[in-house]
Motif scaffolding. Structure first.
Motif, PDB file in Angstrom:
ATOM      1  N   PHE A  62       2.356  -4.108  17.195  1.00 22.91           N
ATOM      2  CA  PHE A  62       3.087  -2.954  16.694  1.00 22.91           C
ATOM      3  C   PHE A  62       4.535  -3.265  16.346  1.00 22.91           C
ATOM      4  O   PHE A  62       5.427  -2.434  16.497  1.00 22.91           O
ATOM      5  CB  PHE A  62       3.010  -1.779  17.689  1.00 22.91           C
ATOM      6  CG  PHE A  62       1.614  -1.461  18.118  1.00 22.91           C
ATOM      7  CD1 PHE A  62       0.728  -0.876  17.234  1.00 22.91           C
ATOM      8  CD2 PHE A  62       1.169  -1.785  19.389  1.00 22.91           C
ATOM      9  CE1 PHE A  62      -0.577  -0.596  17.607  1.00 22.91           C
ATOM     10  CE2 PHE A  62      -0.134  -1.516  19.774  1.00 22.91           C
ATOM     11  CZ  PHE A  62      -1.013  -0.919  18.882  1.00 22.91           C
ATOM     12  N   THR A  63       4.776  -4.471  15.872  1.00 25.30           N
ATOM     13  CA  THR A  63       6.129  -4.886  15.513  1.00 25.30           C
ATOM     14  C   THR A  63       6.334  -4.985  14.008  1.00 25.30           C
ATOM     15  O   THR A  63       7.468  -4.985  13.538  1.00 25.30           O
ATOM     16  CB  THR A  63       6.469  -6.249  16.148  1.00 25.30           C
ATOM     17  OG1 THR A  63       5.488  -7.208  15.746  1.00 25.30           O
ATOM     18  CG2 THR A  63       6.495  -6.136  17.668  1.00 25.30           C
ATOM     19  N   GLN A  64       5.258  -5.085  13.235  1.00 29.28           N
ATOM     20  CA  GLN A  64       5.382  -5.183  11.789  1.00 29.28           C
ATOM     21  C   GLN A  64       4.396  -4.244  11.115  1.00 29.28           C
ATOM     22  O   GLN A  64       3.202  -4.301  11.379  1.00 29.28           O
ATOM     23  CB  GLN A  64       5.128  -6.614  11.306  1.00 29.28           C
ATOM     24  CG  GLN A  64       5.226  -6.765   9.788  1.00 29.28           C
ATOM     25  CD  GLN A  64       5.165  -8.203   9.354  1.00 29.28           C
ATOM     26  OE1 GLN A  64       5.912  -9.047   9.819  1.00 29.28           O
ATOM     27  NE2 GLN A  64       4.237  -8.505   8.438  1.00 29.28           N
ATOM     28  N   SER A  65       4.918  -3.386  10.247  1.00 38.05           N
ATOM     29  CA  SER A  65       4.077  -2.426   9.537  1.00 38.05           C
ATOM     30  C   SER A  65       3.637  -2.973   8.189  1.00 38.05           C
ATOM     31  O   SER A  65       4.389  -3.697   7.522  1.00 38.05           O
ATOM     32  CB  SER A  65       4.835  -1.111   9.320  1.00 38.05           C
ATOM     33  OG  SER A  65       5.003  -0.412  10.524  1.00 38.05           O
ATOM     34  N   LYS A  66       2.449  -2.607   7.789  1.00 43.07           N
ATOM     35  CA  LYS A  66       1.960  -2.819   6.434  1.00 43.07           C
ATOM     36  C   LYS A  66       1.870  -1.468   5.740  1.00 43.07           C
ATOM     37  O   LYS A  66       1.876  -0.416   6.387  1.00 43.07           O
ATOM     38  CB  LYS A  66       0.587  -3.490   6.459  1.00 43.07           C
ATOM     39  CG  LYS A  66       0.568  -4.885   7.056  1.00 43.07           C
ATOM     40  CD  LYS A  66      -0.846  -5.476   7.008  1.00 43.07           C
ATOM     41  CE  LYS A  66      -0.872  -6.869   7.601  1.00 43.07           C
ATOM     42  NZ  LYS A  66      -2.235  -7.474   7.551  1.00 43.07           N
ATOM     43  N   ILE A  67       1.788  -1.512   4.420  1.00 41.93           N
ATOM     44  CA  ILE A  67       1.637  -0.286   3.647  1.00 41.93           C
ATOM     45  C   ILE A  67       0.265  -0.272   3.004  1.00 41.93           C
ATOM     46  O   ILE A  67      -0.177  -1.269   2.418  1.00 41.93           O
ATOM     47  CB  ILE A  67       2.747  -0.153   2.587  1.00 41.93           C
ATOM     48  CG1 ILE A  67       4.100   0.031   3.293  1.00 41.93           C
ATOM     49  CG2 ILE A  67       2.476   1.025   1.649  1.00 41.93           C
ATOM     50  CD1 ILE A  67       5.280   0.053   2.363  1.00 41.93           C
ATOM     51  N   TYR A  68      -0.393   0.869   3.126  1.00 40.50           N
ATOM     52  CA  TYR A  68      -1.752   1.036   2.638  1.00 40.50           C
ATOM     53  C   TYR A  68      -1.792   2.205   1.654  1.00 40.50           C
ATOM     54  O   TYR A  68      -0.949   3.099   1.676  1.00 40.50           O
ATOM     55  CB  TYR A  68      -2.708   1.344   3.790  1.00 40.50           C
ATOM     56  CG  TYR A  68      -2.670   0.353   4.921  1.00 40.50           C
ATOM     57  CD1 TYR A  68      -3.543  -0.728   4.969  1.00 40.50           C
ATOM     58  CD2 TYR A  68      -1.749   0.494   5.973  1.00 40.50           C
ATOM     59  CE1 TYR A  68      -3.516  -1.639   6.017  1.00 40.50           C
ATOM     60  CE2 TYR A  68      -1.704  -0.408   7.024  1.00 40.50           C
ATOM     61  CZ  TYR A  68      -2.587  -1.475   7.041  1.00 40.50           C
ATOM     62  OH  TYR A  68      -2.557  -2.369   8.085  1.00 40.50           O
ATOM     63  N   VAL A  69      -2.803   2.196   0.793  1.00 42.59           N
ATOM     64  CA  VAL A  69      -3.060   3.334  -0.063  1.00 42.59           C
ATOM     65  C   VAL A  69      -4.528   3.712   0.091  1.00 42.59           C
ATOM     66  O   VAL A  69      -5.397   2.851   0.269  1.00 42.59           O
ATOM     67  CB  VAL A  69      -2.726   3.042  -1.548  1.00 42.59           C
ATOM     68  CG1 VAL A  69      -3.631   1.967  -2.142  1.00 42.59           C
ATOM     69  CG2 VAL A  69      -2.773   4.319  -2.382  1.00 42.59           C
ATOM     70  N   SER A  70      -4.796   5.016   0.055  1.00 41.11           N
ATOM     71  CA  SER A  70      -6.156   5.511   0.225  1.00 41.11           C
ATOM     72  C   SER A  70      -6.382   6.692  -0.711  1.00 41.11           C
ATOM     73  O   SER A  70      -5.433   7.398  -1.084  1.00 41.11           O
ATOM     74  CB  SER A  70      -6.380   5.952   1.674  1.00 41.11           C
ATOM     75  OG  SER A  70      -7.639   6.582   1.847  1.00 41.11           O
TER      76      SER A  70
ATOM     77  N   ILE B  83      -8.427   9.407   8.056  1.00 36.65           N
ATOM     78  CA  ILE B  83      -8.280   8.418   6.995  1.00 36.65           C
ATOM     79  C   ILE B  83      -7.966   7.037   7.569  1.00 36.65           C
ATOM     80  O   ILE B  83      -8.660   6.065   7.294  1.00 36.65           O
ATOM     81  CB  ILE B  83      -7.173   8.842   6.009  1.00 36.65           C
ATOM     82  CG1 ILE B  83      -7.577  10.132   5.278  1.00 36.65           C
ATOM     83  CG2 ILE B  83      -6.896   7.723   4.996  1.00 36.65           C
ATOM     84  CD1 ILE B  83      -8.784  10.006   4.387  1.00 36.65           C
ATOM     85  N   SER B  84      -6.899   6.917   8.339  1.00 43.40           N
ATOM     86  CA  SER B  84      -6.504   5.609   8.861  1.00 43.40           C
ATOM     87  C   SER B  84      -7.434   5.190  10.003  1.00 43.40           C
ATOM     88  O   SER B  84      -7.846   6.015  10.815  1.00 43.40           O
ATOM     89  CB  SER B  84      -5.054   5.639   9.335  1.00 43.40           C
ATOM     90  OG  SER B  84      -4.868   6.637  10.334  1.00 43.40           O
ATOM     91  N   PRO B  85      -7.779   3.907  10.085  1.00 46.49           N
ATOM     92  CA  PRO B  85      -8.721   3.446  11.116  1.00 46.49           C
ATOM     93  C   PRO B  85      -8.089   3.395  12.492  1.00 46.49           C
ATOM     94  O   PRO B  85      -6.862   3.372  12.643  1.00 46.49           O
ATOM     95  CB  PRO B  85      -9.096   2.047  10.630  1.00 46.49           C
ATOM     96  CG  PRO B  85      -7.923   1.589   9.848  1.00 46.49           C
ATOM     97  CD  PRO B  85      -7.384   2.820   9.178  1.00 46.49           C
TER      98      PRO B  85
ATOM     99  N   ILE C 158      -9.575   2.574   1.462  1.00 41.37           N
ATOM    100  CA  ILE C 158      -8.234   2.068   1.754  1.00 41.37           C
ATOM    101  C   ILE C 158      -8.029   0.672   1.189  1.00 41.37           C
ATOM    102  O   ILE C 158      -8.932  -0.163   1.230  1.00 41.37           O
ATOM    103  CB  ILE C 158      -8.003   2.034   3.286  1.00 41.37           C
ATOM    104  CG1 ILE C 158      -8.199   3.428   3.876  1.00 41.37           C
ATOM    105  CG2 ILE C 158      -6.609   1.518   3.617  1.00 41.37           C
ATOM    106  CD1 ILE C 158      -8.280   3.433   5.397  1.00 41.37           C
ATOM    107  N   LYS C 159      -6.813   0.427   0.675  1.00 38.08           N
ATOM    108  CA  LYS C 159      -6.390  -0.911   0.263  1.00 38.08           C
ATOM    109  C   LYS C 159      -5.015  -1.195   0.853  1.00 38.08           C
ATOM    110  O   LYS C 159      -4.186  -0.289   0.985  1.00 38.08           O
ATOM    111  CB  LYS C 159      -6.306  -1.032  -1.261  1.00 38.08           C
ATOM    112  CG  LYS C 159      -7.648  -0.919  -1.978  1.00 38.08           C
ATOM    113  CD  LYS C 159      -7.448  -1.074  -3.472  1.00 38.08           C
ATOM    114  CE  LYS C 159      -8.778  -0.947  -4.222  1.00 38.08           C
ATOM    115  NZ  LYS C 159      -8.592  -1.093  -5.686  1.00 38.08           N
TER     116      LYS C 159
END
Length: 310
Positions: free
Chosen positions: A281-289, A254-256, A295-296
């Motif tokens: 790799f210091t800041q995470s984003k949140i995704y929905v799929s 799922i995740s790229p 994915i968004k």
């Protein structure tokens, strides 16, 4: 689903204070979050996540947020009205609390342990499963209703560690010991065991934090796991989100590539929320799929997401 900006209107819940000079009991009293006087009635919150040292719960439709500091492991209930979270006191003890965001009440789950954390809600929202460290220094799965009744420690007699509980359905819970996937009933009886490598193949590595979620039809498993990707600048093994078709045993990513994904969550209506970071790799984003991998991005700064029903 629209992208959530960090500039949304916020209802601030004051910081969860842990007073190091107090006794454990006094620290626990001070650990309670004080809910703001603004009414939250009829505002169902669709997503909860960690943003630095605070938890944020947000309603995507009404563009409202509530937040408070000092707590970790956010877990929003399926109806979006309650939030479970972990508090750590000055002695390093961890416990799970539940806040009702509609009537502004909150309380500690009464479990006889000094180290239980990271709640996962049952599909009906009446109970939570969680990780618990028992008296024999083993990790087990605990289950308790939010009214503090019917507590049970699953697999309490064995000498193995069991990690990362998720709900297979209303009556069954799954967890793993890094090599095997276990299914328990709510009395703690072991009803199924499978080798993880037989399910997903041998090319993945499993950590204690990796979780396996059953889709609502029971035909697929959604999970995150370590892989062989080489991501320059990442010191730990790279992880990604996958979907396993249980019938064909085919695994779909799922995740790229290029994103490290240490956390995944599947909602009861089969939306996959995950947090991941790109180089550096210091800041995470949140995704929905969805299950097909459409994915968004929903949050531009946050991790450890959990979602409620739409």
């Amino acid at each position: 689903m629209s992208k959530i900006s960090t500039t949304l209107i916020s209802v601030l819940i004051p910081c969860v204070a842990l007073i190091t000079s107090c006794s454990n009991n006094k620290s626990e009293e001070n650990a309670k979050a004080v809910l703001d006087t603004v009414s939250l009635s009829s505002k169902n919150f669709a997503l909860a996540y960690q943003d630095g040292d605070k938890i944020v719960a947000t309603s995507i439709d009404t563009m409202k947020q509530i937040s408070f500091g000092g707590a970790t492991d956010p877990a929003i209930s399926p109806d979006g009205n309650k939030l479970a979270y972990t508090l750590s006191d000055s002695a390093g003890n961890r416990s799970i609390w539940v806040a009702d965001m509609e009537n502004k009440s909150q309380g500690k789950l009464q479990v006889n342990s000094k180290n239980y954390y990271q709640a996962m809600w049952s599909p009906d929202g009446r109970a939570v499963a969680f990780n618990i460290f028992n008296s024999k220094n083993l990790w087990k799965i605990g289950v308790i209703k939010t009214d503090n009744s019917d507590y049970v420690m699953l697999d309490s007699a064995s000498k193995i560690n069991v990690y990362a509980p998720t709900w297979k359905n209303e009556k069954e819970i799954i967890g793993h010991d890094l090599t095997r996937l276990y299914t328990f009933d709510l009395r703690g009886k072991l009803i199924d065991t499978k080798l993880i490598a037989d399910l997903i193949g041998k090319e993945f590595s499993i950590a204690s934090s990796n979780r396996f979620f059953n889709t609502k039809d029971g035909l697929k498993l959604v999970f995150n796991a370590g892989n062989t990707d080489v991501l320059n600048g990442l010191k730990a093994p790279s992880e990604a989100v996958y979907v396993l078709d249980l019938a064909s045993k085919k695994v779909h990513r799922i995740s790229p590539k290029g994103i490290n994904v240490p956390y995944v969550f599947l909602t009861a209506d089969d939306r996959i929320f995950y947090s991941g970071a790109e180089k550096p790799f210091t800041q995470s984003k949140i995704y929905v799929s969805d299950l097909e991998g459409n994915i968004k991005t929903v949050v531009d700064k946050g991790n450890n997401p959990t979602g409620a029903l739409k």
